[in-house]
Design a protein around this motif. Sequence first.
Motif, PDB file in Angstrom:
ATOM      1  N   UNK A   1      -1.112  96.006  26.319  1.00  0.00           N
ATOM      2  CA  UNK A   1      -0.153  97.099  26.535  1.00  0.00           C
ATOM      3  C   UNK A   1       1.283  96.608  26.298  1.00  0.00           C
ATOM      4  N   UNK A   2       1.592  95.433  26.825  1.00  0.00           N
ATOM      5  CA  UNK A   2       2.935  94.878  26.631  1.00  0.00           C
ATOM      6  C   UNK A   2       3.206  94.590  25.157  1.00  0.00           C
ATOM      7  N   UNK A   3       2.188  94.119  24.437  1.00  0.00           N
ATOM      8  CA  UNK A   3       2.369  93.845  23.016  1.00  0.00           C
ATOM      9  C   UNK A   3       2.635  95.135  22.243  1.00  0.00           C
ATOM     10  N   UNK A   4       1.930  96.199  22.608  1.00  0.00           N
ATOM     11  CA  UNK A   4       2.153  97.481  21.940  1.00  0.00           C
ATOM     12  C   UNK A   4       3.549  98.031  22.220  1.00  0.00           C
ATOM     13  N   UNK A   5       4.068  97.741  23.399  1.00  0.00           N
ATOM     14  CA  UNK A   5       5.392  98.224  23.762  1.00  0.00           C
ATOM     15  C   UNK A   5       6.513  97.319  23.251  1.00  0.00           C
ATOM     16  N   UNK A   6       6.147  96.176  22.665  1.00  0.00           N
ATOM     17  CA  UNK A   6       7.152  95.317  22.068  1.00  0.00           C
ATOM     18  C   UNK A   6       7.635  94.175  22.942  1.00  0.00           C
ATOM     19  N   UNK A   7       6.992  93.938  24.056  1.00  0.00           N
ATOM     20  CA  UNK A   7       7.367  92.831  24.933  1.00  0.00           C
ATOM     21  C   UNK A   7       6.511  91.613  24.599  1.00  0.00           C
ATOM     22  N   UNK A   8       6.834  90.940  23.503  1.00  0.00           N
ATOM     23  CA  UNK A   8       6.014  89.836  23.009  1.00  0.00           C
ATOM     24  C   UNK A   8       5.965  88.644  23.935  1.00  0.00           C
ATOM     25  N   UNK A   9       7.096  88.298  24.538  1.00  0.00           N
ATOM     26  CA  UNK A   9       7.122  87.135  25.428  1.00  0.00           C
ATOM     27  C   UNK A   9       6.259  87.331  26.654  1.00  0.00           C
TER      28      UNK A   9
ATOM     29  N   UNK B   1       3.810  89.450  26.907  1.00  0.00           N
ATOM     30  CA  UNK B   1       2.416  89.571  26.465  1.00  0.00           C
ATOM     31  C   UNK B   1       1.800  88.186  26.272  1.00  0.00           C
ATOM     32  N   UNK B   2       2.554  87.283  25.697  1.00  0.00           N
ATOM     33  CA  UNK B   2       2.068  85.914  25.513  1.00  0.00           C
ATOM     34  C   UNK B   2       1.793  85.219  26.833  1.00  0.00           C
ATOM     35  N   UNK B   3       2.650  85.478  27.807  1.00  0.00           N
ATOM     36  CA  UNK B   3       2.448  84.900  29.129  1.00  0.00           C
ATOM     37  C   UNK B   3       1.153  85.408  29.749  1.00  0.00           C
ATOM     38  N   UNK B   4       0.904  86.703  29.633  1.00  0.00           N
ATOM     39  CA  UNK B   4      -0.316  87.265  30.203  1.00  0.00           C
ATOM     40  C   UNK B   4      -1.565  86.779  29.468  1.00  0.00           C
ATOM     41  N   UNK B   5      -1.459  86.532  28.166  1.00  0.00           N
ATOM     42  CA  UNK B   5      -2.595  85.967  27.429  1.00  0.00           C
ATOM     43  C   UNK B   5      -2.880  84.558  27.931  1.00  0.00           C
ATOM     44  N   UNK B   6      -1.835  83.787  28.184  1.00  0.00           N
ATOM     45  CA  UNK B   6      -2.018  82.443  28.729  1.00  0.00           C
ATOM     46  C   UNK B   6      -2.669  82.468  30.095  1.00  0.00           C
ATOM     47  N   UNK B   7      -2.250  83.403  30.935  1.00  0.00           N
ATOM     48  CA  UNK B   7      -2.849  83.547  32.258  1.00  0.00           C
ATOM     49  C   UNK B   7      -4.326  83.913  32.129  1.00  0.00           C
ATOM     50  N   UNK B   8      -4.639  84.807  31.202  1.00  0.00           N
ATOM     51  CA  UNK B   8      -6.034  85.221  31.001  1.00  0.00           C
ATOM     52  C   UNK B   8      -6.891  84.039  30.550  1.00  0.00           C
ATOM     53  N   UNK B   9      -6.362  83.200  29.672  1.00  0.00           N
ATOM     54  CA  UNK B   9      -7.110  82.028  29.209  1.00  0.00           C
ATOM     55  C   UNK B   9      -7.398  81.073  30.361  1.00  0.00           C
ATOM     56  N   UNK B  10      -6.380  80.819  31.163  1.00  0.00           N
ATOM     57  CA  UNK B  10      -6.553  79.904  32.293  1.00  0.00           C
ATOM     58  C   UNK B  10      -7.595  80.442  33.262  1.00  0.00           C
TER      59      UNK B  10
END
Length: 61
Positions: free
Chosen positions: A14-22, A24-33
């Motif tokens: 959702x954040x990536x679609x809204x343009x909040x790339x930074x 969104x990347x943080x949440x992807x990192x959290x999901x991986x961990x």
Amino acid sequence: MIKLALISLVIAAILALLGFGGAAGTFVGIAKILFFIAVAVFVLFLVLGILAGRGIKDAID
């Protein structure tokens, strides 16, 4: 724990679609961990369950 990883991925999408790339990347990192922690806990409990099962089987025999 897997549920939290999936929620983090949805938020990241959702954040990536809204343009909040930074963010969104943080949440992807959290999901991986969270995902790798969940896998590690699963493997740990699997090994402990197998060892406990063998101990009970030996005690019964």
